[in-house]
Design a protein around this motif. Structure first.
Motif, PDB file in Angstrom:
ATOM      1  N   ARG A  85       0.865  -1.182   0.000  1.00  0.00           N
ATOM      2  CA  ARG A  85       0.000   0.000   0.000  1.00  0.00           C
ATOM      3  C   ARG A  85       0.901   1.231   0.000  1.00  0.00           C
ATOM      4  NH1 ARG A  85      -5.571  -1.905   0.623  1.00  0.00           N
ATOM      5  NH2 ARG A  85      -6.008   0.260   1.127  1.00  0.00           N
ATOM      6  N   CYS A  86       0.310   2.359  -0.357  1.00  0.00           N
ATOM      7  CA  CYS A  86       1.065   3.607  -0.380  1.00  0.00           C
ATOM      8  C   CYS A  86       1.585   3.918   1.025  1.00  0.00           C
ATOM      9  CB  CYS A  86       0.170   4.740  -0.870  1.00  0.00           C
ATOM     10  SG  CYS A  86       0.966   6.351  -0.839  1.00  0.00           S
ATOM     11  N   SER A  87       2.907   4.158   1.141  1.00  0.00           N
ATOM     12  CA  SER A  87       3.480   4.429   2.459  1.00  0.00           C
ATOM     13  C   SER A  87       3.036   5.783   2.993  1.00  0.00           C
ATOM     14  CB  SER A  87       5.004   4.355   2.393  1.00  0.00           C
ATOM     15  OG  SER A  87       5.492   5.252   1.420  1.00  0.00           O
ATOM     16  N   LYS A  88       2.571   6.646   2.116  1.00  0.00           N
ATOM     17  CA  LYS A  88       2.152   7.979   2.567  1.00  0.00           C
ATOM     18  C   LYS A  88       0.699   8.041   2.994  1.00  0.00           C
ATOM     19  CE  LYS A  88       5.617  10.349  -0.105  1.00  0.00           C
ATOM     20  NZ  LYS A  88       5.912  10.949  -1.411  1.00  0.00           N
ATOM     21  N   CYS A  89      -0.193   7.377   2.221  1.00  0.00           N
ATOM     22  CA  CYS A  89      -1.623   7.567   2.503  1.00  0.00           C
ATOM     23  C   CYS A  89      -2.403   6.265   2.642  1.00  0.00           C
ATOM     24  CB  CYS A  89      -2.249   8.443   1.424  1.00  0.00           C
ATOM     25  SG  CYS A  89      -2.656   7.540  -0.083  1.00  0.00           S
ATOM     26  N   ASN A  90      -1.759   5.109   2.478  1.00  0.00           N
ATOM     27  CA  ASN A  90      -2.441   3.814   2.591  1.00  0.00           C
ATOM     28  C   ASN A  90      -3.262   3.461   1.357  1.00  0.00           C
ATOM     29  OD1 ASN A  90      -3.018   1.438   4.173  1.00  0.00           O
ATOM     30  ND2 ASN A  90      -5.065   2.249   4.587  1.00  0.00           N
ATOM     31  N   GLY A  91      -3.170   4.257   0.308  1.00  0.00           N
ATOM     32  CA  GLY A  91      -3.923   3.969  -0.910  1.00  0.00           C
ATOM     33  C   GLY A  91      -3.379   2.730  -1.624  1.00  0.00           C
ATOM     34  N   GLU A  92      -4.141   2.231  -2.578  1.00  0.00           N
ATOM     35  CA  GLU A  92      -3.664   1.097  -3.369  1.00  0.00           C
ATOM     36  C   GLU A  92      -2.719   1.596  -4.455  1.00  0.00           C
ATOM     37  OE1 GLU A  92      -6.713  -1.555  -4.815  1.00  0.00           O
ATOM     38  OE2 GLU A  92      -7.858  -1.217  -2.985  1.00  0.00           O
ATOM     39  N   LEU A 131       2.302   3.705  -8.793  1.00  0.00           N
ATOM     40  CA  LEU A 131       1.583   4.977  -8.655  1.00  0.00           C
ATOM     41  C   LEU A 131       0.418   4.781  -7.683  1.00  0.00           C
ATOM     42  CD1 LEU A 131       0.960   7.885  -9.744  1.00  0.00           C
ATOM     43  CD2 LEU A 131      -0.409   6.763 -11.526  1.00  0.00           C
ATOM     44  N   CYS A 132       0.330   5.673  -6.691  1.00  0.00           N
ATOM     45  CA  CYS A 132      -0.777   5.567  -5.732  1.00  0.00           C
ATOM     46  C   CYS A 132      -2.060   6.077  -6.374  1.00  0.00           C
ATOM     47  CB  CYS A 132      -0.471   6.370  -4.473  1.00  0.00           C
ATOM     48  SG  CYS A 132      -1.860   6.391  -3.318  1.00  0.00           S
ATOM     49  N   LYS A 133      -3.118   5.251  -6.271  1.00  0.00           N
ATOM     50  CA  LYS A 133      -4.411   5.630  -6.842  1.00  0.00           C
ATOM     51  C   LYS A 133      -5.000   6.852  -6.158  1.00  0.00           C
ATOM     52  CE  LYS A 133      -6.156   1.052  -8.107  1.00  0.00           C
ATOM     53  NZ  LYS A 133      -7.157   0.031  -7.749  1.00  0.00           N
ATOM     54  N   ASP A 134      -4.644   7.031  -4.878  1.00  0.00           N
ATOM     55  CA  ASP A 134      -5.282   8.097  -4.107  1.00  0.00           C
ATOM     56  C   ASP A 134      -4.493   9.401  -4.108  1.00  0.00           C
ATOM     57  OD1 ASP A 134      -7.321   6.382  -3.558  1.00  0.00           O
ATOM     58  OD2 ASP A 134      -6.545   5.780  -1.603  1.00  0.00           O
ATOM     59  N   CYS A 135      -3.213   9.351  -3.751  1.00  0.00           N
ATOM     60  CA  CYS A 135      -2.466  10.613  -3.604  1.00  0.00           C
ATOM     61  C   CYS A 135      -1.496  10.864  -4.752  1.00  0.00           C
ATOM     62  CB  CYS A 135      -1.740  10.664  -2.254  1.00  0.00           C
ATOM     63  SG  CYS A 135      -0.260   9.640  -2.160  1.00  0.00           S
ATOM     64  N   GLN A 136      -1.437   9.939  -5.721  1.00  0.00           N
ATOM     65  CA  GLN A 136      -0.583  10.105  -6.905  1.00  0.00           C
ATOM     66  C   GLN A 136       0.907  10.097  -6.587  1.00  0.00           C
ATOM     67  OE1 GLN A 136      -2.370  10.389  -9.991  1.00  0.00           O
ATOM     68  NE2 GLN A 136      -3.995   9.906  -8.556  1.00  0.00           N
TER      69      GLN A 136
HETATM   70 ZN   LIG Z   1      -0.922   7.519  -1.556  1.00  0.00          ZN
END
Ligand SMILES: [Zn+2]
Length: 164
Positions: free
Chosen positions: A94-101, A130-135
């Protein structure tokens, strides 16, 4: 797979859970009540090193674990408790910054991150995430070796813990 809500004091634990592919809510500026609310409403396991907060969770029937020891020990104990393997498969992280996929982009798709990273980085690497949520964009740069070294250390701590 277990989903977690991680106490603000345990940022590094949240990071390693995310890298190993575990959906982990974490915010550095969250207060205890809000964290309890998230854990309760999203049915997440609350991880904290704060005995009071843990007690509040128990009273509200929120599943939780009181995490003890140094940061590295905390990571090792949580991994043992929840059967998490100390290996990182970036296709599952998962995204280390925001937990997004994360979406994995290979050399034919990396065009999508052209404007999000330095040109040198873009030219040098074939694979990006690429994070789906925070890019946010991730690639296996120099820090990747540090990540691998750290998971080895956690693996050792887990073995020591099991042997005692
Ligand atoms: Zn993210």
């Amino acid at each position: 797979m277990s989903r977690f809500a991680v106490d603000a004091m345990l940022g590094k634990l949240a990071l390693w859970l995310r890298l190993t592919g575990h959906d982990s809510f974490y915010r550095a500026d969250i207060d205890d009540n809000e964290l309890l609310r998230v854990a309760n409403s999203e049915k997440r396991i609350l991880l904290t090193s704060d005995a009071n907060l843990h007690q509040h969770a128990v009273e509200r029937d929120i599943r939780g674990m009181l995490v003890r020891g140094s940061v590295d020990e905390a990571v090792a104990y949580v991994f043992i408790e929840f059967g998490i393997s100390p290996t990182i498969d970036p296709t599952k992280s998962r995204c280390s910054k925001c937990n997004g996929e994360l979406i994995q982009l290979d050399s034919t798709e990396k065009e999508r991150v052209r404007n999000l990273v330095h040109k040198k980085t873009y030219d040098y690497y074939d694979k990006f995430w690429l994070c789906k949520d925070c890019q946010s964009v991730f690639f296996q740069g120099g820090y990747w070796q540090n990540i691998l070294r750290y998971v080895e250390r956690i693996d050792e701590l887990m073995k020591e813990r099991r042997d005692t």
